[in-house]
Design a protein around this motif. Structure first.
Motif, PDB file in Angstrom:
ATOM      1  N   VAL A  87       3.514  -6.570  10.214  1.00 15.82           N
ATOM      2  CA  VAL A  87       4.686  -7.293  10.219  1.00 15.82           C
ATOM      3  C   VAL A  87       5.298  -7.838  11.663  1.00 15.82           C
ATOM      4  CG1 VAL A  87       5.281  -6.279   8.090  1.00 15.82           C
ATOM      5  CG2 VAL A  87       6.248  -5.188  10.252  1.00 15.82           C
ATOM      6  N   ARG A 134       4.335   3.500  -7.456  1.00 14.98           N
ATOM      7  CA  ARG A 134       5.150   4.358  -8.487  1.00 14.98           C
ATOM      8  C   ARG A 134       6.183   3.342  -9.352  1.00 14.98           C
ATOM      9  NH1 ARG A 134       8.404   7.757  -7.773  1.00 14.98           N
ATOM     10  NH2 ARG A 134       8.996   7.367  -5.633  1.00 14.98           N
ATOM     11  N   THR A 157       0.782  -1.258   0.206  1.00 14.88           N
ATOM     12  CA  THR A 157      -0.042   0.160  -0.132  1.00 14.88           C
ATOM     13  C   THR A 157       0.953   1.278   0.011  1.00 14.88           C
ATOM     14  OG1 THR A 157       0.096  -0.213   2.441  1.00 14.88           O
ATOM     15  CG2 THR A 157      -1.914  -0.990   1.093  1.00 14.88           C
ATOM     16  N   GLY A 158       2.104   1.092  -0.360  1.00 17.15           N
ATOM     17  CA  GLY A 158       3.053   2.184  -0.032  1.00 17.15           C
ATOM     18  C   GLY A 158       3.435   2.863  -1.557  1.00 17.15           C
ATOM     19  N   ASP A 159       4.439   3.985  -1.284  1.00 15.54           N
ATOM     20  CA  ASP A 159       4.540   4.964  -2.387  1.00 15.54           C
ATOM     21  C   ASP A 159       5.444   3.851  -3.494  1.00 15.54           C
ATOM     22  OD1 ASP A 159       4.986   7.675  -3.445  1.00 15.54           O
ATOM     23  OD2 ASP A 159       7.191   6.903  -3.256  1.00 15.54           O
ATOM     24  N   LEU A 160       6.354   3.246  -3.064  1.00 20.58           N
ATOM     25  CA  LEU A 160       7.228   2.739  -4.156  1.00 20.58           C
ATOM     26  C   LEU A 160       6.404   1.449  -4.676  1.00 20.58           C
ATOM     27  CD1 LEU A 160      10.224   2.411  -4.836  1.00 20.58           C
ATOM     28  CD2 LEU A 160      10.538   0.360  -3.401  1.00 20.58           C
ATOM     29  N   ARG A 192      -0.805  -2.947   6.432  1.00 16.47           N
ATOM     30  CA  ARG A 192      -1.734  -3.254   7.801  1.00 16.47           C
ATOM     31  C   ARG A 192      -3.064  -2.717   7.423  1.00 16.47           C
ATOM     32  NH1 ARG A 192       1.921   0.809  11.306  1.00 16.47           N
ATOM     33  NH2 ARG A 192       2.025   1.801   9.235  1.00 16.47           N
ATOM     34  N   ARG A 193      -3.328  -1.782   6.519  1.00 11.01           N
ATOM     35  CA  ARG A 193      -5.018  -1.326   6.576  1.00 11.01           C
ATOM     36  C   ARG A 193      -5.697  -2.648   5.692  1.00 11.01           C
ATOM     37  NH1 ARG A 193      -2.817   3.377   2.589  1.00 11.01           N
ATOM     38  NH2 ARG A 193      -0.896   3.198   4.074  1.00 11.01           N
ATOM     39  N   VAL A 218       9.192  -1.898   2.723  1.00 11.19           N
ATOM     40  CA  VAL A 218       9.008  -1.218   3.773  1.00 11.19           C
ATOM     41  C   VAL A 218       9.795  -0.472   4.496  1.00 11.19           C
ATOM     42  CG1 VAL A 218       7.205  -3.104   4.420  1.00 11.19           C
ATOM     43  CG2 VAL A 218       9.430  -3.573   4.939  1.00 11.19           C
TER      44      VAL A 218
HETATM   45  N1  NDP Z   1       9.373   5.700  -2.254  1.00 12.46           N
HETATM   46  C1  NDP Z   1      10.637   5.638  -2.881  1.00 12.46           C
HETATM   47  O1  NDP Z   1      10.760   6.059  -4.249  1.00 12.46           O
HETATM   48  C2  NDP Z   1      11.797   4.711  -2.529  1.00 12.46           C
HETATM   49  C3  NDP Z   1      11.625   4.026  -1.586  1.00 12.46           C
HETATM   50  N2  NDP Z   1      12.762   3.340  -0.867  1.00 12.46           N
HETATM   51  C4  NDP Z   1      12.562   2.430   0.112  1.00 12.46           C
HETATM   52  O2  NDP Z   1      11.334   1.482  -0.172  1.00 12.46           O
HETATM   53  C5  NDP Z   1      10.874   1.076   1.085  1.00 12.46           C
HETATM   54  C6  NDP Z   1       9.420   1.451   1.099  1.00 12.46           C
HETATM   55  O3  NDP Z   1       9.051   2.940   0.838  1.00 12.46           O
HETATM   56  P1  NDP Z   1       7.962   3.610   0.523  1.00 12.46           P
HETATM   57  O4  NDP Z   1       7.184   2.945  -0.422  1.00 12.46           O
HETATM   58  O5  NDP Z   1       8.088   5.092   0.210  1.00 12.46           O
HETATM   59  O6  NDP Z   1       7.446   3.687   1.914  1.00 12.46           O
HETATM   60  P2  NDP Z   1       5.918   4.120   2.374  1.00 12.46           P
HETATM   61  O7  NDP Z   1       5.657   4.634   3.782  1.00 12.46           O
HETATM   62  O8  NDP Z   1       5.165   4.831   1.257  1.00 12.46           O
HETATM   63  O9  NDP Z   1       4.799   2.588   2.663  1.00 12.46           O
HETATM   64  C7  NDP Z   1       5.440   1.671   3.599  1.00 12.46           C
HETATM   65  C8  NDP Z   1       4.655   0.552   3.627  1.00 12.46           C
HETATM   66  O10 NDP Z   1       5.028  -0.134   4.726  1.00 12.46           O
HETATM   67  C9  NDP Z   1       3.574  -0.833   5.324  1.00 12.46           C
HETATM   68  N3  NDP Z   1       3.957  -1.023   6.829  1.00 12.46           N
HETATM   69  C10 NDP Z   1       4.541   0.021   7.446  1.00 12.46           C
HETATM   70  N4  NDP Z   1       4.500  -0.566   8.729  1.00 12.46           N
HETATM   71  C11 NDP Z   1       3.840  -2.007   8.598  1.00 12.46           C
HETATM   72  C12 NDP Z   1       3.731  -2.765   9.676  1.00 12.46           C
HETATM   73  N5  NDP Z   1       4.027  -2.698  10.858  1.00 12.46           N
HETATM   74  N6  NDP Z   1       3.062  -4.066   9.071  1.00 12.46           N
HETATM   75  C13 NDP Z   1       2.749  -4.051   7.907  1.00 12.46           C
HETATM   76  N7  NDP Z   1       3.085  -3.334   6.638  1.00 12.46           N
HETATM   77  C14 NDP Z   1       3.673  -1.955   7.487  1.00 12.46           C
HETATM   78  C15 NDP Z   1       2.738   0.217   4.973  1.00 12.46           C
HETATM   79  O11 NDP Z   1       1.504  -0.189   4.815  1.00 12.46           O
HETATM   80  P3  NDP Z   1       0.286   0.301   5.653  1.00 12.46           P
HETATM   81  O12 NDP Z   1       0.370   1.786   6.022  1.00 12.46           O
HETATM   82  O13 NDP Z   1      -0.967  -0.234   5.191  1.00 12.46           O
HETATM   83  O14 NDP Z   1       0.417  -0.341   7.067  1.00 12.46           O
HETATM   84  C16 NDP Z   1       3.169   0.866   3.608  1.00 12.46           C
HETATM   85  O15 NDP Z   1       2.757  -0.181   2.612  1.00 12.46           O
HETATM   86  C17 NDP Z   1      11.749   1.810   2.292  1.00 12.46           C
HETATM   87  O16 NDP Z   1      12.789   0.732   2.630  1.00 12.46           O
HETATM   88  C18 NDP Z   1      12.363   3.069   1.433  1.00 12.46           C
HETATM   89  O17 NDP Z   1      13.529   3.272   2.076  1.00 12.46           O
HETATM   90  C19 NDP Z   1      14.046   3.124  -1.741  1.00 12.46           C
HETATM   91  C20 NDP Z   1      14.002   4.055  -2.769  1.00 12.46           C
HETATM   92  C21 NDP Z   1      13.187   4.898  -3.323  1.00 12.46           C
END
Ligand code: NDP
Ligand SMILES: O=C1O[C@H](COP(=O)(O)O)[C@@H](O)[C@H](O)[C@H]1O
Length: 497
Positions: free
Chosen positions: A88, A18, A12-15, A44-45, A120
């Motif tokens: 996690v 994108r 559900t995150g940014d990487l 988590r959501r 993550v």
């Molecule tokens: N974004 C980018 O351009 C880049 C990112 N990275 C690396 O990629 C990784 C991810 O980055 P990014 O996508 O930006 O981060 P985000 O903060 O956008 O996303 C984080 C993700 O982790 C999940 N998450 C967080 N805590 C928990 C938990 N306790 N249990 C389960 N899931 C969890 C969130 O899901 P939910 O909220 O639903 O729990 C969400 O899907 C990082 O290591 C970052 O350093 C590296 C290069 C570029």
């Protein structure tokens, strides 16, 4: 390619939005995914499978390099996706995940090959890896692989600790550490361009090369990542990983044959021969800077210290330049200069090789002087290789002029770094992933610099946003009689190819 399950933590995150979903989609369109595969997204959501599939579809519509429109192909691609809510930190969530993974494997009739992609925060990596093992998710008859994003540790000690913990659940050859610079077309091309061309090999050494400059300059500032960046700085964010990886790829020696193992061995050797910079010598060899207010492409931008989320008295580095020496027979005496920073004049990642110029005085009788030959490898945003040679300008009484020979690919057709890297990981090809040896040696080289920065033993120069960085970085090159070649490809020069 063997069928598999792609288990995505951080779906559900940014990487994921994108980069990862668009990369999977483009691989699918090119027939580079197995004919049957399963993707399980985690976060988590609470989301239904259908909502998750719609989110994936939206991300593809917005970010895919190939324009996506609703089609039977897209529908069939999305039908492979399922969502599972998982925290996690909760071991019981992994047990229900295992049930879903197995259900899908038997529904689709696919073997238990599993790729665990950790998109993550890095402080969750070791916990996830150990839960994968404890829950039985990692006990497969097929293969299992762990793909992790950067950063890998915060310093040498934390990187070693993380590696130690990961190694309890995954073997080194099962760990794929992403460095997205290794997925860039021109960085990958270095392997062939440098190693497989006898003409280049013949001059790729201290006899012919005067210096090598590796630059990754950015116009963007800290963006939305203040929390992370203010603790990392350019030294951890770019130098420890991307810049040193580009150095290794440029300087590695020719192995007897090309394979993941031989390339890694060559890269490791470069890092082993990279001259350490003792803490007392950091200030002499490394320049750090932080951007002040200025303007980028005519738009006023704030100083680093005024960016939201940055500590008012932060001494974090947004610019680092360094002089490096590789003490082996091939490179002894050739300085390598690296330079990276945010809020600089141009977005440009490039490697410039300046050759020695024994013909400088050949035309002295005509009061003319030849220029050193330059090889310019442009990595981003352009992707091309240019050679700058001396020629005769027949339109101007035959005076010496720079002649450029260059190559240019059609950028739109080229796969994104994430496509290449995910494809390689699915195939089990680890050539363009960072091996633990490389990561450890990089942190080892960087550690005295971190210590000297933390103890404020190195001046922190401010530079105007939109400039070329602190003037102090000129000194690094002047000492050997060189200067930064920031834009060495003249637009006016004669094009030969
Ligand atoms: N974004 C980018 O351009 C880049 C990112 N990275 C690396 O990629 C990784 C991810 O980055 P990014 O996508 O930006 O981060 P985000 O903060 O956008 O996303 C984080 C993700 O982790 C999940 N998450 C967080 N805590 C928990 C938990 N306790 N249990 C389960 N899931 C969890 C969130 O899901 P939910 O909220 O639903 O729990 C969400 O899907 C990082 O290591 C970052 O350093 C590296 C290069 C570029
Ligand atoms: O890893 C990172 O890279 C980007 C620059 O990548 P590029 O592909 O645009 O050259 C950088 O902005 C970011 O701070 C860093 O974490």
């Amino acid at each position: 390619m063997e069928s598999m399950t792609f288990v995505l933590f951080g779906a559900t995150g940014d990487l994921a939005k994108r980069k990862i979903f668009p990369a999977l989609y483009n691989l699918y369109l090119e027939g580079k995914l197995p004919s049957t595969f399963s993707v399980i997204g985690l976060g988590r959501r609470e989301l239904s499978h259908e909502t998750f599939q719609s989110n994936v579809e939206r991300s593809i519509m917005e970010f895919s390099r190939r324009q996506a429109t609703p089609s039977p192909e897209l529908t069939s691609f999305l039908s492979a996706f399922r969502y599972h809510p998982l925290d996690v930190t909760r071991p019981e969530d992994y047990r229900t995940l295992l049930q879903l993974v197995q259900e899908r494997e038997s529904e689709l009739g696919i073997p238990d090959n599993r790729m665990f992609y950790l998109s993550v925060a890095p402080d969750l990596f070791d916990l996830i890896a150990s839960n994968i093992k404890a829950s039985g998710l990692g006990s497969t008859r097929g293969w299992k692989r762990l793909v992790i994003e950067k950063p890998f540790g915060h310093d040498l000690a934390s990187a070693r600790e993380l590696n130690e913990k990961l190694s309890k659940s995954f073997e080194e050859d099962e760990v794929y550490r992403i460095d997205h610079y290794l997925g860039k077309t021109m960085v990958q091309n270095l392997e062939t361009f440098v190693l497989a061309n006898p003409v280049i090999q013949a001059v790729w050494n201290k006899e012919h090369i005067a210096n090598i400059q590796i630059t990754a300059s950015e116009t963007v500032g800290v963006e939305e990542r203040a929390g992370y960046y203010d603790q990392s700085g350019a030294i951890r964010d770019m130098i420890q990983n991307h810049m040193l990886q580009m150095l290794m790829m440029t300087a590695m020696h020719q192995p007897t044959q090309i394979s993941a193992a031989t390339i890694r061995a060559q890269k490791k050797q470069i890092m082993e021969n990279l001259r350490p910079v003792p803490r007392a010598e950091v200030a002499k060899n490394v320049v750090r800077g932080q951007y002040a207010a200025g303007s980028i492409q005519g738009k006023a931008v704030p100083a680093y210290l005024d960016e939201p989320g940055i500590e008012a008295a932060s001494r974090n580095d947004t610019f680092v330049a360094a002089r490096l020496w590789i003490d082996d027979e091939k490179w002894k005496g050739v300085p390598f200069y690296i330079r990276t920073g945010k809020r600089l004049a141009a977005k440009s990642t490039r490697i410039v090789v300046e050759f020695k110029n024994p013909t400088e005085h050949l035309y002295a009788h005509r009061n003319e002087q030849t220029s050193p030959n330059l090889l310019v490898i442009e990595i981003n945003p352009n992707e091309k290789i240019s050679f700058l040679l001396n020629g005769k300008n027949v339109l101007n009484e035959g005076v010496l002029d720079e002649v450029r020979m260059d190559s240019q690919g059609d950028k739109k057709q080229l796969p994104e770094a994430y496509e290449r890297l995910i494809y390689d990981a699915l195939q089990g090809d680890s050539t363009f992933f960072a091996h633990w040896n490389e990561v450890e040696l990089s942190w080892q080289w960087v550690q005295p610099i971190l210590d000297a920065f933390a103890a404020n033993e190195v001046p922190l120069h401010t530079y105007e946003a939109g400039s070329n960085g602190p003037e102090a970085s000129e000194r690094l090159l002047k000492e050997e009689g060189f200067e930064w070649l920031l834009d060495p490809v003249p637009s006016k020069s004669l094009q030969m190819a």
